[in-house]
Design an enzyme around this catalytic site. Structure first.
Site, PDB file in Angstrom:
ATOM      1  N   ASN A   8       0.872  -1.170   0.000  1.00 51.79           N
ATOM      2  CA  ASN A   8       0.000   0.000   0.000  1.00 51.79           C
ATOM      3  C   ASN A   8       0.916   1.229   0.000  1.00 51.79           C
ATOM      4  O   ASN A   8       1.493   1.583   1.027  1.00 51.79           O
ATOM      5  CB  ASN A   8      -0.882  -0.046   1.252  1.00 51.79           C
ATOM      6  CG  ASN A   8      -1.864   1.107   1.316  1.00 51.79           C
ATOM      7  OD1 ASN A   8      -1.825   2.029   0.499  1.00 51.79           O
ATOM      8  ND2 ASN A   8      -2.740   1.061   2.302  1.00 51.79           N
ATOM      9  N   ARG A  89      -2.650  -2.200  -3.359  1.00 48.26           N
ATOM     10  CA  ARG A  89      -3.871  -1.427  -3.115  1.00 48.26           C
ATOM     11  C   ARG A  89      -3.813  -0.185  -4.005  1.00 48.26           C
ATOM     12  O   ARG A  89      -2.862   0.600  -3.931  1.00 48.26           O
ATOM     13  CB  ARG A  89      -3.936  -0.993  -1.654  1.00 48.26           C
ATOM     14  CG  ARG A  89      -5.158  -0.144  -1.403  1.00 48.26           C
ATOM     15  CD  ARG A  89      -5.186   0.368   0.025  1.00 48.26           C
ATOM     16  NE  ARG A  89      -6.435   1.074   0.239  1.00 48.26           N
ATOM     17  CZ  ARG A  89      -6.535   2.223   0.882  1.00 48.26           C
ATOM     18  NH1 ARG A  89      -5.470   2.817   1.380  1.00 48.26           N
ATOM     19  NH2 ARG A  89      -7.710   2.787   1.028  1.00 48.26           N
ATOM     20  N   HIS A 177     -12.802   2.770   0.145  1.00 50.22           N
ATOM     21  CA  HIS A 177     -12.833   1.756   1.219  1.00 50.22           C
ATOM     22  C   HIS A 177     -13.600   0.515   0.761  1.00 50.22           C
ATOM     23  O   HIS A 177     -14.084  -0.266   1.584  1.00 50.22           O
ATOM     24  CB  HIS A 177     -13.541   2.253   2.505  1.00 50.22           C
ATOM     25  CG  HIS A 177     -12.822   3.326   3.268  1.00 50.22           C
ATOM     26  ND1 HIS A 177     -13.492   4.278   4.002  1.00 50.22           N
ATOM     27  CD2 HIS A 177     -11.505   3.583   3.432  1.00 50.22           C
ATOM     28  CE1 HIS A 177     -12.623   5.077   4.585  1.00 50.22           C
ATOM     29  NE2 HIS A 177     -11.407   4.679   4.250  1.00 50.22           N
ATOM     30  N   ARG A 236     -11.128  15.158   7.722  1.00 54.48           N
ATOM     31  CA  ARG A 236     -11.941  15.581   6.570  1.00 54.48           C
ATOM     32  C   ARG A 236     -13.341  15.966   7.025  1.00 54.48           C
ATOM     33  O   ARG A 236     -13.920  15.307   7.891  1.00 54.48           O
ATOM     34  CB  ARG A 236     -12.060  14.460   5.539  1.00 54.48           C
ATOM     35  CG  ARG A 236     -10.752  14.047   4.910  1.00 54.48           C
ATOM     36  CD  ARG A 236     -11.018  13.091   3.728  1.00 54.48           C
ATOM     37  NE  ARG A 236      -9.808  12.394   3.377  1.00 54.48           N
ATOM     38  CZ  ARG A 236      -9.678  11.058   3.379  1.00 54.48           C
ATOM     39  NH1 ARG A 236     -10.708  10.282   3.660  1.00 54.48           N
ATOM     40  NH2 ARG A 236      -8.537  10.506   3.057  1.00 54.48           N
ATOM     41  N   ASP A 277      -7.562  12.281  16.564  1.00 51.92           N
ATOM     42  CA  ASP A 277      -7.596  10.920  17.106  1.00 51.92           C
ATOM     43  C   ASP A 277      -8.823  10.767  18.010  1.00 51.92           C
ATOM     44  O   ASP A 277      -8.974  11.490  18.992  1.00 51.92           O
ATOM     45  CB  ASP A 277      -6.301  10.666  17.896  1.00 51.92           C
ATOM     46  CG  ASP A 277      -6.174   9.207  18.296  1.00 51.92           C
ATOM     47  OD1 ASP A 277      -7.080   8.692  18.977  1.00 51.92           O
ATOM     48  OD2 ASP A 277      -5.167   8.580  17.921  1.00 51.92           O
ATOM     49  N   VAL A 326     -12.162   3.108  14.947  1.00 49.07           N
ATOM     50  CA  VAL A 326     -13.178   3.623  15.866  1.00 49.07           C
ATOM     51  C   VAL A 326     -14.318   2.608  15.998  1.00 49.07           C
ATOM     52  O   VAL A 326     -14.767   2.285  17.101  1.00 49.07           O
ATOM     53  CB  VAL A 326     -13.724   4.974  15.363  1.00 49.07           C
ATOM     54  CG1 VAL A 326     -14.833   5.479  16.281  1.00 49.07           C
ATOM     55  CG2 VAL A 326     -12.606   6.001  15.223  1.00 49.07           C
ATOM     56  N   GLU A 380      -8.187  -5.492   5.296  1.00 46.39           N
ATOM     57  CA  GLU A 380      -8.048  -5.174   3.873  1.00 46.39           C
ATOM     58  C   GLU A 380      -6.888  -5.929   3.243  1.00 46.39           C
ATOM     59  O   GLU A 380      -6.948  -6.321   2.082  1.00 46.39           O
ATOM     60  CB  GLU A 380      -7.865  -3.656   3.708  1.00 46.39           C
ATOM     61  CG  GLU A 380      -9.148  -2.895   4.006  1.00 46.39           C
ATOM     62  CD  GLU A 380      -8.943  -1.403   4.216  1.00 46.39           C
ATOM     63  OE1 GLU A 380      -8.547  -1.030   5.341  1.00 46.39           O
ATOM     64  OE2 GLU A 380      -9.161  -0.631   3.288  1.00 46.39           O
TER      65      GLU A 380
HETATM   66  P1  ADP Z   1      -6.847   4.196   9.193  1.00 45.25           P
HETATM   67  O1  ADP Z   1      -8.030   4.832   8.542  1.00 45.25           O
HETATM   68  O2  ADP Z   1      -5.645   5.065   9.222  1.00 45.25           O
HETATM   69  O3  ADP Z   1      -6.597   2.754   8.783  1.00 45.25           O
HETATM   70  P2  ADP Z   1      -7.775   3.045  11.695  1.00 45.25           P
HETATM   71  O4  ADP Z   1      -8.818   2.170  11.122  1.00 45.25           O
HETATM   72  O5  ADP Z   1      -6.610   2.422  12.361  1.00 45.25           O
HETATM   73  O6  ADP Z   1      -7.277   4.158  10.710  1.00 45.25           O
HETATM   74  O7  ADP Z   1      -8.523   3.977  12.773  1.00 45.25           O
HETATM   75  C1  ADP Z   1      -7.860   4.996  13.444  1.00 45.25           C
HETATM   76  C2  ADP Z   1      -8.837   5.631  14.419  1.00 45.25           C
HETATM   77  O8  ADP Z   1      -9.281   4.636  15.339  1.00 45.25           O
HETATM   78  C3  ADP Z   1      -8.246   6.772  15.243  1.00 45.25           C
HETATM   79  O9  ADP Z   1      -9.138   7.863  15.279  1.00 45.25           O
HETATM   80  C4  ADP Z   1      -8.141   6.151  16.624  1.00 45.25           C
HETATM   81  O10 ADP Z   1      -8.291   7.101  17.635  1.00 45.25           O
HETATM   82  C5  ADP Z   1      -9.317   5.223  16.623  1.00 45.25           C
HETATM   83  N1  ADP Z   1      -9.217   4.252  17.705  1.00 45.25           N
HETATM   84  C6  ADP Z   1      -8.312   3.272  17.885  1.00 45.25           C
HETATM   85  N2  ADP Z   1      -8.503   2.651  19.076  1.00 45.25           N
HETATM   86  C7  ADP Z   1      -9.567   3.262  19.665  1.00 45.25           C
HETATM   87  C8  ADP Z   1     -10.273   3.111  20.909  1.00 45.25           C
HETATM   88  N3  ADP Z   1      -9.928   2.185  21.773  1.00 45.25           N
HETATM   89  N4  ADP Z   1     -11.321   3.932  21.143  1.00 45.25           N
HETATM   90  C9  ADP Z   1     -11.673   4.886  20.262  1.00 45.25           C
HETATM   91  N5  ADP Z   1     -11.057   5.075  19.092  1.00 45.25           N
HETATM   92  C10 ADP Z   1     -10.024   4.287  18.790  1.00 45.25           C
END
Ligand code: ADP
Length: 393
Positions: A8, A89, A177, A236, A277, A326, A380
């Site tokens: 990726n 990807r 996605h 975004r 985050d 999330v 993915e």
């Molecule tokens: P990407 O889109 O970069 O692949 P991810 O699917 O890893 O991202 O998601 C990242 C998001 O997930 C961040 O906003 C992070 O804060 C959130 N996240 C990870 N663990 C938790 C948790 N325990 N509670 C709430 N949000 C979380």
């Protein structure tokens, strides 16, 4: 054993995984960051062993050479792991690519021709493909983030703008996605043993998107011409009045690149609460920070609106599924969203919702009559590995 190396490529990064499509096991996982910056970082994980290197990494070719060097040095040996394909990807397949595609020179040219549609993403994908084809003498397969949404019906993908302008500039909703939405909706069908489901999938990571899927076919999705449309994301904005763009230009004096940067990089949770985050936004909200509370409320409001809209598009709902960072990890967010959607017959069991697991699971109360709520971890890389394997078979 056969494995697939999944790549990726981002503008300054290269993520990779060596995956066994049969077992689903990831034999190695790694990330090269800060390519082209004075100090690059390479992290290579095999099981619990992590190797880190910090050194200047001028370009993607050098990044991949270093990665291949680490596979030789610390393992696993790519030769012994039986790499049969490299799966790339690719963000944008336009209307040309709706299937995983074995890459030849024409396909590289085809992906390059889509750069105007994905100026931030496709150039990096093309670079990754070119260097990997030079260094790895196995079939290379492109798996497109847009592909799953090739089935969207015309009313769902058409923007209500001048038809000639739309046609000339290929302006329509493509969706992104897709690999995740496809993988997750298929897992839901497998787990429930049904292929006739009306599903809504919420992929909530840094980027976030919703999809409506009926009997395995995508019929709507929240991302559009680009990944900017739809849900509130980490940085975004998602949906907004397009006239805000003119306003920012005419009244605030921002040029196109500044507006692009504002809406893609400085908006969403970050725009409202100063943090992208979700964990940080949640803890700031718990500490009473008004901006974080508002960011969470806006994020939820958009989700609730989309689920309601997609239930209408589907003419009902059988399963609502949460996935990505999330969606998989934030039990409070799932509970808040589902509680607001009780009118659709959705319900969540607090104890089941609180369980942390890597397995797909139903979090509705036992014996619940009505649509189910599920949490399904996305994967993915595994989906790309399996699709790549199928494409070369
Ligand atoms: P990407 O889109 O970069 O692949 P991810 O699917 O890893 O991202 O998601 C990242 C998001 O997930 C961040 O906003 C992070 O804060 C959130 N996240 C990870 N663990 C938790 C948790 N325990 N509670 C709430 N949000 C979380």
């Amino acid at each position: 054993m056969s494995t697939v190396l999944v790549l990726n490529s981002g503008s300054s990064s290269l993520k990779y995984q060596l995956v066994s499509p049969e077992s689903g096991e990831a034999l190695a996982v790694g990330l090269v960051e800060k390519i082209g910056e004075p100090q690059g970082i390479l992290t290579h994980e095999v099981g619990d062993d992590e190797t880190t290197r910090e050194l200047p990494i001028p370009d993607h070719g050098e990044a991949l050479r270093l990665v291949l060097g680490l596979f030789d040095e610390v393992g696993p040996s790519l030769e012994k792991a039986g790499v049969v394909a490299v799966g790339h990807r690719v963000v944008h397949g336009g209307t040309d690519y709706s299937q995983p595609t074995v890459i030849d020179d024409d396909v590289v040219a085809g992906i390059e021709a889509l750069v105007p549609l994905a100026p931030l993403h496709n150039p990096a994908n093309v670079t990754g493909i070119k260097v990997a084809r030079e260094l790895l003498d196995v079939p290379h397969v492109a798996v497109f983030d847009t592909a799953f949404f090739a089935t969207l019906p015309e009313p769902a993908y058409t923007y209500a703008i001048d038809a000639d302008v739309a046609k000339e500039h290929r302006i329509r909703r493509y969706g992104f996605h897709g690999t995740s939405h496809q993988y997750v909706s298929e897992r839901v069908s497998q787990v429930l043993g049904r292929d006739d489901l009306k599903q809504i999938v919420l992929h909530l990571g840094n980027g976030a998107s919703a999809s409506a899927v009926t009997s395995g076919v995508a019929v709507d999705t929240s991302m559009g011409l680009t990944p900017l449309e739809g849900l509130v994301m980490g940085t975004r904005s998602g949906d907004l009045d397009p006239a805000i763009v003119f306003h920012l230009n005419r009244v605030a004096g921002l040029d196109v690149d500044q507006v692009d940067n504002l809406l893609n990089k400085q908006s969403g949770l970050k725009g409202i609460a100063g943090r992208n985050d979700m964990r940080e936004v949640r803890s700031a909200a718990e500490a009473g920070d008004p901006a974080a509370l508002l960011a969470l409320a806006v994020y939820r409001h958009r989700l609730i609106k989309y689920v309601g809209a997609y239930a209408a598009v589907l003419g009902g709902i059988d399963v609502l599924t949460f996935t990505a960072g999330v969606g998989e990890n934030s039990a409070p967010l799932r509970a808040e969203v589902v509680e607001a959607l009780a009118f659709l017959g959705l319900a969540i069991d607090p104890a089941k919702n609180a369980v942390r697991s890597k397995e797909p699971r139903v979090v509705s109360p036992d014996g619940h009559q009505g649509p189910l709520v599920m949490v399904v971890p996305t994967n993915e890389e595994l989906a790309i590995a399996r699709q790549s394997m199928a494409a070369i078979a």
